[in-house]
Scaffold this motif. Structure first.
Motif, PDB file in Angstrom:
ATOM      1  N   UNK A 344       0.821  -1.220   0.000  1.00 19.65           N
ATOM      2  CA  UNK A 344       0.000   0.000   0.000  1.00 19.65           C
ATOM      3  C   UNK A 344       0.856   1.272   0.000  1.00 19.65           C
ATOM      4  N   UNK A 345       1.883   1.286   0.851  1.00 21.66           N
ATOM      5  CA  UNK A 345       2.688   2.507   0.964  1.00 21.66           C
ATOM      6  C   UNK A 345       4.054   2.378   0.291  1.00 21.66           C
ATOM      7  N   UNK A 346       4.200   1.394  -0.542  1.00 19.86           N
ATOM      8  CA  UNK A 346       5.508   1.208  -1.182  1.00 19.86           C
ATOM      9  C   UNK A 346       5.724   2.309  -2.222  1.00 19.86           C
ATOM     10  N   UNK A 347       6.862   2.991  -2.177  1.00 21.15           N
ATOM     11  CA  UNK A 347       7.048   4.127  -3.090  1.00 21.15           C
ATOM     12  C   UNK A 347       7.153   3.733  -4.564  1.00 21.15           C
ATOM     13  N   UNK A 348       7.407   2.441  -4.834  1.00 23.87           N
ATOM     14  CA  UNK A 348       7.601   2.039  -6.234  1.00 23.87           C
ATOM     15  C   UNK A 348       6.545   1.045  -6.735  1.00 23.87           C
ATOM     16  N   UNK A 349       5.506   0.817  -5.970  1.00 24.31           N
ATOM     17  CA  UNK A 349       4.452  -0.078  -6.474  1.00 24.31           C
ATOM     18  C   UNK A 349       3.190   0.755  -6.707  1.00 24.31           C
ATOM     19  N   UNK A 350       2.861   0.918  -7.988  1.00 29.09           N
ATOM     20  CA  UNK A 350       1.744   1.804  -8.347  1.00 29.09           C
ATOM     21  C   UNK A 350       0.413   1.187  -7.968  1.00 29.09           C
ATOM     22  N   UNK A 351       0.323  -0.145  -8.122  1.00 35.28           N
ATOM     23  CA  UNK A 351      -0.939  -0.782  -7.735  1.00 35.28           C
ATOM     24  C   UNK A 351      -0.806  -2.292  -7.687  1.00 35.28           C
ATOM     25  N   UNK A 352      -1.715  -2.871  -6.903  1.00 30.68           N
ATOM     26  CA  UNK A 352      -1.906  -4.324  -6.867  1.00 30.68           C
ATOM     27  C   UNK A 352      -3.231  -4.538  -7.577  1.00 30.68           C
ATOM     28  N   UNK A 353      -3.294  -5.490  -8.510  1.00 32.33           N
ATOM     29  CA  UNK A 353      -4.582  -5.672  -9.203  1.00 32.33           C
ATOM     30  C   UNK A 353      -4.823  -7.135  -9.573  1.00 32.33           C
ATOM     31  N   UNK A 363       5.259  -1.983 -11.039  1.00 38.65           N
ATOM     32  CA  UNK A 363       6.363  -1.271 -10.376  1.00 38.65           C
ATOM     33  C   UNK A 363       6.710  -0.036 -11.209  1.00 38.65           C
ATOM     34  N   UNK A 364       6.849   1.084 -10.552  1.00 42.66           N
ATOM     35  CA  UNK A 364       7.176   2.333 -11.260  1.00 42.66           C
ATOM     36  C   UNK A 364       8.364   3.011 -10.577  1.00 42.66           C
ATOM     37  N   UNK A 425       8.461 -12.647  -0.018  1.00 43.73           N
ATOM     38  CA  UNK A 425       9.532 -12.768  -1.014  1.00 43.73           C
ATOM     39  C   UNK A 425       9.373 -11.708  -2.109  1.00 43.73           C
ATOM     40  N   UNK A 426       8.129 -11.412  -2.477  1.00 48.36           N
ATOM     41  CA  UNK A 426       7.933 -10.395  -3.518  1.00 48.36           C
ATOM     42  C   UNK A 426       8.429  -9.032  -3.033  1.00 48.36           C
ATOM     43  N   UNK A 427       8.103  -8.690  -1.798  1.00 47.90           N
ATOM     44  CA  UNK A 427       8.556  -7.406  -1.253  1.00 47.90           C
ATOM     45  C   UNK A 427      10.092  -7.339  -1.214  1.00 47.90           C
ATOM     46  N   UNK A 428      10.706  -8.383  -0.676  1.00 45.32           N
ATOM     47  CA  UNK A 428      12.185  -8.405  -0.610  1.00 45.32           C
ATOM     48  C   UNK A 428      12.780  -8.310  -2.011  1.00 45.32           C
ATOM     49  N   UNK A 429      12.185  -9.007  -2.965  1.00 47.43           N
ATOM     50  CA  UNK A 429      12.766  -9.068  -4.318  1.00 47.43           C
ATOM     51  C   UNK A 429      12.618  -7.730  -5.027  1.00 47.43           C
ATOM     52  N   UNK A 430      11.464  -7.071  -4.848  1.00 44.54           N
ATOM     53  CA  UNK A 430      11.264  -5.746  -5.460  1.00 44.54           C
ATOM     54  C   UNK A 430      12.305  -4.786  -4.880  1.00 44.54           C
ATOM     55  N   UNK A 431      12.442  -4.793  -3.574  1.00 43.03           N
ATOM     56  CA  UNK A 431      13.397  -3.870  -2.933  1.00 43.03           C
ATOM     57  C   UNK A 431      14.821  -4.163  -3.399  1.00 43.03           C
ATOM     58  N   UNK A 432      15.148  -5.448  -3.447  1.00 44.50           N
ATOM     59  CA  UNK A 432      16.511  -5.826  -3.855  1.00 44.50           C
ATOM     60  C   UNK A 432      16.778  -5.383  -5.304  1.00 44.50           C
ATOM     61  N   UNK A 433      15.808  -5.624  -6.193  1.00 45.77           N
ATOM     62  CA  UNK A 433      16.024  -5.296  -7.615  1.00 45.77           C
ATOM     63  C   UNK A 433      16.117  -3.782  -7.814  1.00 45.77           C
TER      64      UNK A 433
END
Ligand SMILES: Cc1ncc(COP(=O)(O)O)c(C=O)c1O
Length: 434
Positions: A344-353, A363-364, A425-433
């Motif tokens: 919800x508050x992730x600065x680089x995830x525009x939306x979950x759908x 991811x933006x 894992x998705x959160x960790x992977x987005x942050x890592x990438x």
């Protein structure tokens, strides 16, 4: 590890020795959560002995029989489809060996339908800007997927196209209340500009699959589309290769809205990944019109292969007996809730759908103006690779122009432990990438 001459283009080789439930097991014993169900295919989970038994019986008892003839497995699949899955008006069944062939056959049926009625000027298929319908030349041509047309564009026939509803990026404003009407009006304007009398069918995915990443249109969109197609005598072909057979929490994705297509196309989940199979399901009107003109859709040699139909009959029965469509809706609601909480508050995830057990994140680089990361960042692939190292397989989406999208489509049997693991894992992977 043994090097094998596979796949066509050299890349990282992943050796899977077996699979059970929602997990793939590598040849060195690592367990990978199959959060994408392969290519969003696996619905009843891996390793169902009763499916394997039915495939074995079909292989042993009648191996190959030409597609128009009936085998016990074809009879069983047809019975379960008609009794439990297909609406009463979509029970003309033509089987192929995958989704591309099924869409190709659906297109041919639509063209033949108009020709049989003496309306042979309707030779074009209208499709959408963001879509994927398959690998054949025609289905590639009508797909709105630039990355999959690389090196082919000169040879592909031009096809009329209209914008796919994309509520996040609607030109009226993100999730503007008039989004559905806006895109429906574009459809009508495109039909009029192209010449309604030249268009045989409108081909679209009810919920956009991996090309757009589980984009759900506003509720007023599909009823308006149905109305517009009827007004101009255009058949509606719904490509449910990804969304069909329970994936979105209803038997078919279109059933989230009060509409019905003229031709419905399925694949992937139809046989749950146990065998290659596609299906085209047409109305009696389409079927009878072709019959009256002595037309039929040519079969593919391996279309509706007896072993594939045996797998499908059993997979479809398992879903009925275990209420797996309801489970897809329930577990899907839990997955969406957890994803929303996580991002919800992730600065680089525009939306979950998405809907049911078809989900995606976009991811933006900048959430305030939805700017994407540069294609050179190769972000989707890096998220997917990071997750795989952590033991979860996600499915990269997008079309190149549309990015960066990570899709999820796990087996309907997953539990809360797997949902938690996917989100962590998705959160960790987005942050890592990033
Ligand atoms: C919506 C949609 N249509 C068609 C296809 C093509 O199906 P196949 O790869 O089985 O030929 C796919 C495959 O991903 C798909 O997602």
């Amino acid at each position: 590890m043994q090097t094998v001459n596979w796949p066509f283009s050299p890349g990282r080789q992943i050796h899977i020795a077996r699979a059970e439930g929602a997990y793939l097991i590598t040849d060195d014993g690592r367990r990978i959560l199959d959060a994408a169900g392969g290519a969003i295919v696996v619905n009843v989970g891996h390793g169902r002995q009763r499916v394997a038994d039915k495939v074995m019986e079909a292989t042993r008892d009648y191996s190959y029989v030409v597609p128009p003839w009936i085998t016990p497995s074809r009879a069983a699949m047809s019975a379960v489809l008609c009794e439990h899955w297909l609406p009463a008006n979509l029970q003309r069944i033509h089987c192929t060996s995958g989704g591309s062939e099924a869409n190709e056959s659906a297109i041919k049926m639509a063209l033949q339908f108009h020709s049989a009625r003496g309306d042979a000027g309707r030779t074009r298929i209208l499709s959408r800007s963001l879509s994927y319908h398959g690998t054949t030349m025609k289905t590639t041509a009508v797909s709105g997927h630039q990355a999959r047309k690389k090196g082919l564009t000169g040879a592909l026939e031009g096809a009329p196209s209209v914008a796919t509803p994309y509520p996040l990026r609607c030109p009226l404003g993100s999730h503007h209340p008039d989004t559905g009407e806006y895109y429906a009006r574009l459809l009508e304007e495109t039909i009029l500009a192209e010449g309604a009398e030249t268009i045989a069918a409108f081909l679209a995915e009810p919920i956009t699959g991996s090309s757009g990443g589980a984009i759900v249109p506003p509720d007023d969109y599909w009823p308006r589309v149905r109305e517009i197609c009827d007004r101009y005598g255009i058949l509606l072909i719904l490509d449910e290769v990804m969304t069909g057979f329970g994936r979105t929490g209803t038997p078919f994705g279109y059933q989230h809205w009060p509409i019905e297509p003229d031709i419905l196309v399925g694949g992937k989940g139809l046989a749950g990944g146990y065998a290659p199979l596609g299906g085209v399901f047409a109305t009696e009107n389409v079927g009878a019109t072709l019959d009256s003109a002595g037309m039929s859709v040519m079969f593919h040699t391996f279309g509706g292969h007896p072993a594939a139909c045996a797998a499908a009959a059993e997979v479809l029965m398992i879903m009925v007996e275990e209420n797996l469509v309801e489970r897809s809706a329930d577990q899907g609601a839990k997955l969406h809730a957890r994803l929303n909480e996580t991002f919800r508050d992730h600065p680089h995830v525009a939306e979950v759908r998405g809907r049911g057990l078809l989900a995606a994140i976009e991811i933006v680089e900048d959430r305030s103006d939805l700017t994407c990361f540069s294609p050179d960042a190769d972000l989707t692939n890096r998220v997917v690779a990071a997750a795989l190292r952590k033991g979860v397989f996600f499915y990269g989406g997008g079309t190149g122009d549309v990015r960066d999208i990570v899709c999820m489509g796990p087996p309907f049997t997953i539990g809360e432990t797997e949902i938690d693991l996917m989100c962590e894992v998705l959160l960790e992977s987005v942050n890592e990438a990033i």
